[in-house]
Scaffold this active site. Sequence first.
Site, PDB file in Angstrom:
ATOM      1  N   ASP A  15       0.814  -1.214   0.000  1.00 39.23           N
ATOM      2  CA  ASP A  15       0.000   0.000   0.000  1.00 39.23           C
ATOM      3  C   ASP A  15       0.848   1.266   0.000  1.00 39.23           C
ATOM      4  O   ASP A  15       0.676   2.154   0.852  1.00 39.23           O
ATOM      5  CB  ASP A  15      -0.934   0.017   1.214  1.00 39.23           C
ATOM      6  CG  ASP A  15      -1.674  -1.297   1.401  1.00 39.23           C
ATOM      7  OD1 ASP A  15      -2.118  -1.854   0.380  1.00 39.23           O
ATOM      8  OD2 ASP A  15      -1.803  -1.760   2.542  1.00 39.23           O
ATOM      9  N   GLU A 184     -11.667   0.605  -3.447  1.00 39.27           N
ATOM     10  CA  GLU A 184     -10.857   1.024  -2.312  1.00 39.27           C
ATOM     11  C   GLU A 184      -9.662   1.850  -2.802  1.00 39.27           C
ATOM     12  O   GLU A 184      -9.549   2.159  -3.988  1.00 39.27           O
ATOM     13  CB  GLU A 184     -10.372  -0.201  -1.529  1.00 39.27           C
ATOM     14  CG  GLU A 184      -9.599  -1.200  -2.364  1.00 39.27           C
ATOM     15  CD  GLU A 184      -9.329  -2.497  -1.624  1.00 39.27           C
ATOM     16  OE1 GLU A 184      -9.467  -2.523  -0.396  1.00 39.27           O
ATOM     17  OE2 GLU A 184      -8.982  -3.492  -2.292  1.00 39.27           O
TER      18      GLU A 184
END
Length: 538
Positions: A15, A184
């Site tokens: 991420d 997301e």
Amino acid sequence: MPTFANPVLAGSHPDPSICRVGEDFYLVTSSFAYYPGIPVFHSRDLVRWSPLGHVVHRSSQVSLSGLDVSDGIWAPTIRHHEGTFYVVSTLAKGRQGSVTFLSTASAPAGPWSDPVVLDAEGIDPSLFFDDDGRCWFTACRDAAQPDVTGPGELWMRELDLETLALTGPTHVLWHGAMRGAWVEAPHLYKRDGVYYLIAAEGGTEHHHAVTAARSDTVTGPYSADPRSPLLTHRHRGAAEPVHNVGHVDLVDTPAGETWAVALGVRPTDGTHTLGREVFLVPVEWTPRGPVFAPETGRVRLSERLPAGTTVVAGGSHQNGRVRDDFDGTALGPEWNSLRGPVDDLVSLRPGRDGLTIRLSPEPLSSRGTPAFIARRQQHLRLRASTRIRFTALAPTQEAGLAVFQNHDRHATLALTVDASGIPHVVLTAREAGTDTRLAAVAVADSEVVLAVDSDECGYTFRVKDRTWTTLGSIDRPFFSTERAGGFVGVHIGLYGTGNAEAGQSEAHIRWFDYAPVLVLPGQAETGGTGGQPQLTAR
């Protein structure tokens, strides 16, 4: 054409988020239940990254107690505005967002402020500073009408920079380009007066993909880019070296180029153990929006250098042997513990015993803070070894090396004693709540060298007392994310435990050596252990 080698940050660094201040780039990644949390990296060329510190570096900032290894701190975003660095992130519990928090600092190396809790639900928060100075907070959450719109939605509120609180109405921005998939990882950018919302869909595994939407106003409505997905490897075959590509963040360079940092994995025979890593991907802006990897449409292991960059070698994963003699006053930034600091259990004594581990009653299978420090495994082929001195007072006491995937899937190579008090080195594997002793060998001394070799086939465990003895091997897929679940890669480190029994015993670590094994000329990348050099004693 000069190239660099992807990934630019190897091992479990998922991420990624990036920002630039002048000539300097700063990057953060998820850290889950490892401590310190949210590592911060610096680069001048996007290829070579150096650790600066951590956002969560005091136990009072965020509590990770009791959490599964794959819960904890998820998907931080880093931004800079008018002299202040902002990092916003989520604390996850039970695989769901629990608390969203914001930390600030005047310098990326810290110290970072105590977190400010935001009135926000969901995960994957991000910040966008518009041209007028206003700051907008975005995140993803469960959709209000999943049967109509799909399971997830991206939403927005304004962030008051004076109070660091969300203010004003909530704007639902977008439900994604792929109906039935949770959307997301939202990041917002502005280009030529148009707002571009970049997101991830399809989950973080094989179907992971980058999608996009655009709007003429920051609060929307946003319309899906019909080219979505803009970047994915889900349609590529098993021979593709990089899979699970997604979760990107964009940055402009001083030379006027745009690059994306993305996560991906490097599987071997369908499974991976190193976790999700940071890959660098060129981006080209067109009237239709961003084009990722415009020359190939895929993330490559070898990519052209960013304009103005003079390095000719690859990213941080190409670093060679790292040996720690524990002769400093503090552990290096590569070392992590679980769920909190271990200052009362692990200490440095320069000039004396090196690293001292005081046995904890917490075993590695607990969800507490065991006496355990570890570093990410960043190379498939490697040797990790350590010289340890430890005299166990009972068979329940042990100290040594650990190959750690999570609290319920790991292996240990440890010094202990049998019921007669004779020193032994024992190889144990833990799976599904059960510890299995795989092998044991008596040793003549309480000081030995322990080693683990990793390659495409598995992990081989050895001990040197007077001569080297191989205790056994564990197949590599045992430690893979595909078998273990969760979101993390393998960590390798040092531990000591009394297994629920209190005691004053200590283990003394002379050194720890992490040595990548290079592929020899003419040797296949996916071969066996033929490229392993001889183990040597110190």
